[in-house]
Design a protein around this motif. Sequence first.
Motif, mmCIF file in Angstrom:
data_model
loop_
_atom_site.group_PDB
_atom_site.id
_atom_site.type_symbol
_atom_site.label_atom_id
_atom_site.label_comp_id
_atom_site.label_asym_id
_atom_site.label_seq_id
_atom_site.Cartn_x
_atom_site.Cartn_y
_atom_site.Cartn_z
ATOM 1 N N ARG A 30 -11.636 -9.161 -0.771
ATOM 2 C CA ARG A 30 -10.440 -9.444 0.031
ATOM 3 C C ARG A 30 -9.948 -10.854 -0.270
ATOM 4 O O ARG A 30 -10.757 -11.779 -0.389
ATOM 5 C CB ARG A 30 -10.765 -9.301 1.526
ATOM 6 C CG ARG A 30 -11.098 -7.876 1.936
ATOM 7 C CD ARG A 30 -11.324 -7.784 3.431
ATOM 8 N NE ARG A 30 -10.123 -8.116 4.171
ATOM 9 C CZ ARG A 30 -10.084 -8.255 5.500
ATOM 10 N NH1 ARG A 30 -11.183 -8.103 6.213
ATOM 11 N NH2 ARG A 30 -8.952 -8.554 6.105
ATOM 12 N N LEU A 48 -13.971 1.437 0.166
ATOM 13 C CA LEU A 48 -12.871 0.535 0.552
ATOM 14 C C LEU A 48 -13.391 -0.806 1.069
ATOM 15 O O LEU A 48 -12.875 -1.873 0.723
ATOM 16 C CB LEU A 48 -12.007 1.216 1.628
ATOM 17 C CG LEU A 48 -10.866 0.401 2.223
ATOM 18 C CD1 LEU A 48 -9.759 0.158 1.216
ATOM 19 C CD2 LEU A 48 -10.270 1.092 3.466
ATOM 20 N N LEU A 59 -14.489 -3.720 -1.404
ATOM 21 C CA LEU A 59 -13.539 -4.382 -2.293
ATOM 22 C C LEU A 59 -13.357 -5.851 -1.902
ATOM 23 O O LEU A 59 -13.463 -6.205 -0.722
ATOM 24 C CB LEU A 59 -12.175 -3.675 -2.233
ATOM 25 C CG LEU A 59 -12.128 -2.261 -2.810
ATOM 26 C CD1 LEU A 59 -10.757 -1.640 -2.579
ATOM 27 C CD2 LEU A 59 -12.460 -2.262 -4.297
ATOM 28 N N THR A 101 -5.139 -4.010 -4.615
ATOM 29 C CA THR A 101 -6.233 -4.989 -4.705
ATOM 30 C C THR A 101 -6.145 -5.740 -6.031
ATOM 31 O O THR A 101 -6.321 -6.963 -6.083
ATOM 32 C CB THR A 101 -7.602 -4.298 -4.555
ATOM 33 O OG1 THR A 101 -7.560 -3.445 -3.412
ATOM 34 C CG2 THR A 101 -8.725 -5.310 -4.376
ATOM 35 N N VAL A 134 -4.896 1.914 -3.244
ATOM 36 C CA VAL A 134 -5.721 0.767 -2.823
ATOM 37 C C VAL A 134 -6.152 -0.046 -4.047
ATOM 38 O O VAL A 134 -6.126 -1.280 -4.038
ATOM 39 C CB VAL A 134 -6.956 1.247 -2.024
ATOM 40 C CG1 VAL A 134 -7.976 0.126 -1.878
ATOM 41 C CG2 VAL A 134 -6.545 1.742 -0.653
ATOM 42 N N GLU A 135 -6.540 0.650 -5.105
ATOM 43 C CA GLU A 135 -6.947 -0.064 -6.326
ATOM 44 C C GLU A 135 -5.789 -0.921 -6.856
ATOM 45 O O GLU A 135 -5.982 -2.078 -7.238
ATOM 46 C CB GLU A 135 -7.378 0.942 -7.403
ATOM 47 C CG GLU A 135 -8.703 1.618 -7.105
ATOM 48 C CD GLU A 135 -9.124 2.630 -8.174
ATOM 49 O OE1 GLU A 135 -10.188 3.228 -8.028
ATOM 50 O OE2 GLU A 135 -8.367 2.821 -9.147
ATOM 51 N N PHE A 188 0.834 -1.212 0.000
ATOM 52 C CA PHE A 188 0.000 0.000 0.000
ATOM 53 C C PHE A 188 0.869 1.263 0.000
ATOM 54 O O PHE A 188 0.586 2.216 -0.721
ATOM 55 C CB PHE A 188 -0.961 0.021 1.205
ATOM 56 C CG PHE A 188 -1.669 1.343 1.355
ATOM 57 C CD1 PHE A 188 -2.571 1.784 0.393
ATOM 58 C CD2 PHE A 188 -1.407 2.180 2.432
ATOM 59 C CE1 PHE A 188 -3.202 3.021 0.503
ATOM 60 C CE2 PHE A 188 -2.025 3.416 2.556
ATOM 61 C CZ PHE A 188 -2.930 3.838 1.581
ATOM 62 N N PRO A 212 -6.982 -5.161 0.647
ATOM 63 C CA PRO A 212 -7.202 -3.708 0.783
ATOM 64 C C PRO A 212 -7.272 -3.228 2.233
ATOM 65 O O PRO A 212 -7.099 -2.035 2.493
ATOM 66 C CB PRO A 212 -8.529 -3.469 0.048
ATOM 67 C CG PRO A 212 -9.189 -4.807 -0.014
ATOM 68 C CD PRO A 212 -8.097 -5.826 -0.040
#
Lengths: 258, 190
Positions: free
Chosen positions: A235, A230, A233, A182, A178-179, A110, A188
């Motif tokens: 996981r 967030l 998304l 992921t 974050v995008e 991240f 995320p």
Amino acid sequence: MIGKGLLCCGILAFLMQHSSLTQAQSDEEQVGRAAAAQVLGAAPLINSELIQQYLNLLGHSLSSKGDGVYKWRFGAIVSDAINAFAMPGGFILVSTGLLKLLENEDELAFVLAHEIAHVSRKHHYQVVLRQRLAEQASKGLQGVVNSDEISKLASASGQIYARGLDKGAEFEADRLGVEIITRAGYDPIAAFNVLERLQRFKGNDPRAELLFATHPSPAERIDMLLQSGLDKLPRPSSETNTNRHARFKKLVQNLSSF
Amino acid sequence: MFAALFQFALSSFLLLGLSSQALAQTMREEAVAFDKPNGKPTNIRLSAGSNVKVLRRDGFWIEVDVGGKTGWLKASQVSFSASQSGAVSIDTGRMGSGNIVSTSAARGLSAKDLLSGQPNFHDVSRLEATAVDPKEIQSFVLAGGLKPPPSSIKLIPLAPIAGKIPSPTGTVPSQDNSPPSGKKKADDDW
């Protein structure tokens, strides 16, 4: 004949466009190089091939999940301060203080992805251009790479990192970061974990002072990410990957001597 | 040594979660608390703007204490920055336009260090010398067991306007290329 003429015009236009694109990229890289030199003047590059290699493997694997084509270079700088820097042209530096704060590869991903997003969106480069520093940069491109001018450019770049970007750029880098992680298969939740940990530092803690002075509060950043979706998304499985765990552990062990 | 102690202290804190802090946060929206993450609704109803004490977090869920009763809320239902507790609402010390504050950060990287330091092009060359083979990157990804999700990943771009944030609607495609609207102001401060 007309066809040939059109083809020539097309080729010429393509070449002109390509040349201007290449020049723009070189300009960006030149600015980034000077900025990296300024940051490295404040905190030196770590003397560890293992750490450098790990950061570059992870960084390159992430950069392919974002946009922007750069010669990416990732490095660790020796400083207790908790911070990371993105320089135009693809130079990214993370302090050992921040690295020591992280708990797993997802969290490091991240941090790097946030910086990758800054570069891809040209956040710092746009500030440089806006401040008429482009003039100095273009002089360098013309081959008049006068050491005094490069020095001035480096020094001016230092101001960007001392003052920081605006909140919008930081929120955007969080979101795109974050995008990226992921898409790469990382969790995320790592963004939440990192920001929550940063939140524990007091504003006057010398290790985090510059970070807080140049970024929105971690709590604001968490809020923005949550409101961006967030928690919606996907996981990955919570099962620990032993290889990933082992290589991160190796990083932590190597960091202990810095 | 200090770093090891710091790491230990940090890990200990994370294991304990937020329980020792009992942070007061503000509800972003009206919500009903659940008995556990992804569990059943309880009779704890919270109105927008009311305060809750956050006890701990589990992924994207947080356990809250409301007048002695506990329940679980989605993290997105709570505002972290509108906290009532000093422990959360960190003074960011954000500098005003044109001001550079010299700090004394440990071992470099204060604003002063960044401004007054001498450029180190030797280390830039060292940085540039680190090369990675595309095959190594591929092996790195494979060894890490990283599996990209099948669906496209997109978060909603939001403008940083305090107190006026749209409700999340999930990972929907959006006009991502637009610059953040809050960008102009601060950049002009330079």
